[in-house]
Structures are given as C-alpha cells and as structure tokens.
Design a protein around this motif. Sequence first.
Motif, mmCIF file in Angstrom:
data_model
loop_
_atom_site.group_PDB
_atom_site.id
_atom_site.type_symbol
_atom_site.label_atom_id
_atom_site.label_comp_id
_atom_site.label_asym_id
_atom_site.label_seq_id
_atom_site.Cartn_x
_atom_site.Cartn_y
_atom_site.Cartn_z
ATOM 1 N N PRO A 95 33.641 29.728 42.091
ATOM 2 C CA PRO A 95 34.942 29.074 41.901
ATOM 3 C C PRO A 95 35.873 29.325 43.076
ATOM 4 C CG PRO A 95 34.789 31.045 40.548
ATOM 5 C CD PRO A 95 33.433 30.841 41.153
ATOM 6 N N LEU A 96 36.992 28.595 43.067
ATOM 7 C CA LEU A 96 37.984 28.683 44.135
ATOM 8 C C LEU A 96 38.446 30.134 44.318
ATOM 9 C CD1 LEU A 96 39.807 27.104 46.118
ATOM 10 C CD2 LEU A 96 41.492 26.944 44.282
ATOM 11 N N GLY A 97 38.499 30.565 45.579
ATOM 12 C CA GLY A 97 38.981 31.903 45.881
ATOM 13 C C GLY A 97 37.899 32.953 45.951
ATOM 14 N N GLY B 208 33.532 30.895 51.751
ATOM 15 C CA GLY B 208 33.786 29.506 52.106
ATOM 16 C C GLY B 208 32.705 28.873 52.946
ATOM 17 N N PRO C 176 30.560 25.820 47.282
ATOM 18 C CA PRO C 176 31.185 26.359 46.072
ATOM 19 C C PRO C 176 31.145 25.337 44.932
ATOM 20 C CG PRO C 176 32.866 25.519 47.521
ATOM 21 C CD PRO C 176 31.549 25.266 48.207
ATOM 22 N N ASN D 81 35.006 21.716 42.181
ATOM 23 C CA ASN D 81 36.465 21.637 42.056
ATOM 24 C C ASN D 81 37.154 22.633 42.975
ATOM 25 O OD1 ASN D 81 35.793 23.988 40.665
ATOM 26 N ND2 ASN D 81 37.440 23.735 39.159
ATOM 27 N N SER D 82 36.391 23.202 43.896
ATOM 28 C CA SER D 82 36.914 24.184 44.825
ATOM 29 C C SER D 82 37.106 23.545 46.206
ATOM 30 C CB SER D 82 35.951 25.383 44.890
ATOM 31 O OG SER D 82 36.487 26.416 45.697
ATOM 32 N N TYR E 188 35.574 23.567 50.213
ATOM 33 C CA TYR E 188 34.456 23.935 51.088
ATOM 34 C C TYR E 188 34.942 23.761 52.523
ATOM 35 C CZ TYR E 188 29.433 24.286 52.252
ATOM 36 O OH TYR E 188 28.211 24.682 52.707
ATOM 37 N N HIS F 250 37.626 18.848 50.061
ATOM 38 C CA HIS F 250 37.677 18.902 48.605
ATOM 39 C C HIS F 250 37.361 17.529 48.040
ATOM 40 C CE1 HIS F 250 41.667 17.122 49.217
ATOM 41 N NE2 HIS F 250 41.608 16.730 47.956
#
Length: 352
Positions: free
Chosen positions: A117-119, A123, A127, A130-131, A133, A147
């Motif tokens: 997930p995001l964070g 990177g 991912p 909804n994250s 890249y 995104h």
Amino acid sequence: MRIATYNVEWFDSLFDRKGRPLLDGEWSARYNVTRRDQLEALGIVFNALDADAIMVIEAPDTNRRRDTVRALEQFADWAGLRARAVEMGFVNETQQEIAVMYDPLVLRARHDPKGLPLGMGDGTEPPAFNSVYRLDLDTDRDRDPVHFSKPPLELAMEVRETDFAFRMIGVHIKSKAPHGARNDRDVTRISIENRRKQLAQCIWLRERVEGHLRDGEPIIVLGDFNDGPGLDEYEKLFGRSGVEIVLGEGEEGISPDLHLYDPHARQALLRKLAAAPTSARFYIEPEKRYLCALLDYVMVSPDLAKAATWRIWHPFDDPACYHTPELREALLTASDHFPVSIDLEFPTKSEG
C-alpha cells in the motif's frame, strides 16, 4: 463459460441516489437518447451477452450519496440478469468505477489487490494499484510519480463447480486525448504527456501480470485500454503501444508462457492493407463522421487461450448482431463501445 467486458457510456447518469434505474423520458448523457431508451437498450445487450461474468467499465459512481454495487444489483434485478452479484475494488474520483457483475451460482469473485500500500516499500517495486509508482518516464534518470485515476480491479476468481482458481484484472487505462488543448502546440505537448502516462500505467500493469504468469496462475486481463497498435502517430515516438506492453509483445528473450493473447490485438499488429477489428464508435462533430477504433480487449494467459473463442459484439461487423435488428439497434443506443466476450473452457477437477 463466457466472460465479457463492456464500457457503458454515462452509466452513472441512469440511476438515482438510491441506485434505482431512471426509467423516464428525460435525456440521458448520450446524445439524443432518453434514459429509458438507454436502459432498455442495455437490458437487451446484457441479456444477449448472457455472460457468466461481465467487467463493467465506467460503472455507476460510488461516493457519499451513491453506491456502485447497489445500482448494478438493482439494474440486474430489473433486467432479469443471472449475473446479479457485484464486486468492485478501489473507489476512484472520476464517476467511472470498475466493477464485475457475475453469476453467483457459477463463480466466486473477491477483490484481492496485490502490491504494497501507499507509503510502504521504496517505490521501485510495483505497489498496490491505488498507490503511487515511481518510474523514469523521460530517460532523465529521475523517477516520476505514476498513479491510476481508475485503479485496476484485481480479482481472485473461482469456478464453483470445480474450485478452479484464476485471476482477473479489469482495466480502464488513461485516455491519450489532448483535453484542454488551445492550439496545435498544446495538442502535441498534451498528447505526448498523456501517451507517456498511459504507457507508464501499462508498464505497471504488465509487471503485475508478469508476476502472476511467473507464478503459473491463469489470468484474464480485460477492459478499455484507450489504445492499440497503430492508433496514432505518437506510437512511433515510444516504439510500442500500451497494448503491446501488457501483452508482452516486443520483449526480447521472453518465454511464450509469459505472453498474454488476444486475437483482435494480434490481427491489428499484423495488419497491412486489411481492416482491423473495432470495438468503439465515436461521432466526430467537426468532420461529420464516425471514428471507429479497437480499444477494448480480453487478454488471456496461454493456458486459457487454447480452446477459447473471442467475439466483438459489433452491430455492423458481427453478422448475428447485424441480422438481429433489435440487438443491432440496442448496441447503437446503449453505448459508444461494444462488448467484447470470450467463451472458454476451464479445466475439470480431474484435469487439476
């Protein structure tokens, strides 16, 4: 078993806030089509498809006041569809969700996103969709954030009768149209920027697909790619279309087991003087004509392609559609895209 993808133009505008179909004489968002006419046309098309699963692109919106699942369930009930169960993934902010309608007596479907997930992570690995890249989009060695405005819908699917499991990913890749351009220079600049972003999304999607293929998982990738081989002059600038990237075409040394297959994409890639198949039809007002394009695909892993049959439900190019006047007119009224389906055979229990 039949699985289909269908981009329904302005589907969201056909429902009230409680998800009830608006069967009235008010205009729909489609030109010169009432909401009743569009809904009735969609009912005819969905029933003619009679698919076990339909990936709905531009599905009704989900927000604080509206609900995609509720709207599609009530549409299925009104239209008398056996594909009456609905599953969706990450909500987006475009009023065009991605959702699958399926027959719960035949299939199980579960939203099953992959990737961090995001964070989380550095990177540099693909991912969750909804994250964000980070990819080098312009060869300056700096990683640019990428995104999805419409995160792909990742599904874990099972055939109830045999427990055969497969993956399915529904996609609506970014449009390359130069929206907001004020002059020819803007058209060129925005078109190149959009092409770069579109290809980045396809690279991200390809990395996820290749992971499933390397793990030996049967997979179906379907939806609206807003792209295809030879569709515009900017393709030459980048070497390959987004569709070719997702299919794995043009990658040196890649095993055939890591390719996806779609015969319509193959036909477009190999075309010379022959006309390519098309799945969408848009009216170009300044030119007073229709533009036809191949934008919608059903790509499958090699194991699923062996005994499969594809079909574009085109009102003029498909003989059965053309010679069924009610269906032909319904296809023209319902949307500016036409469904694409695949009939395929899954292994039985004895086959594993």
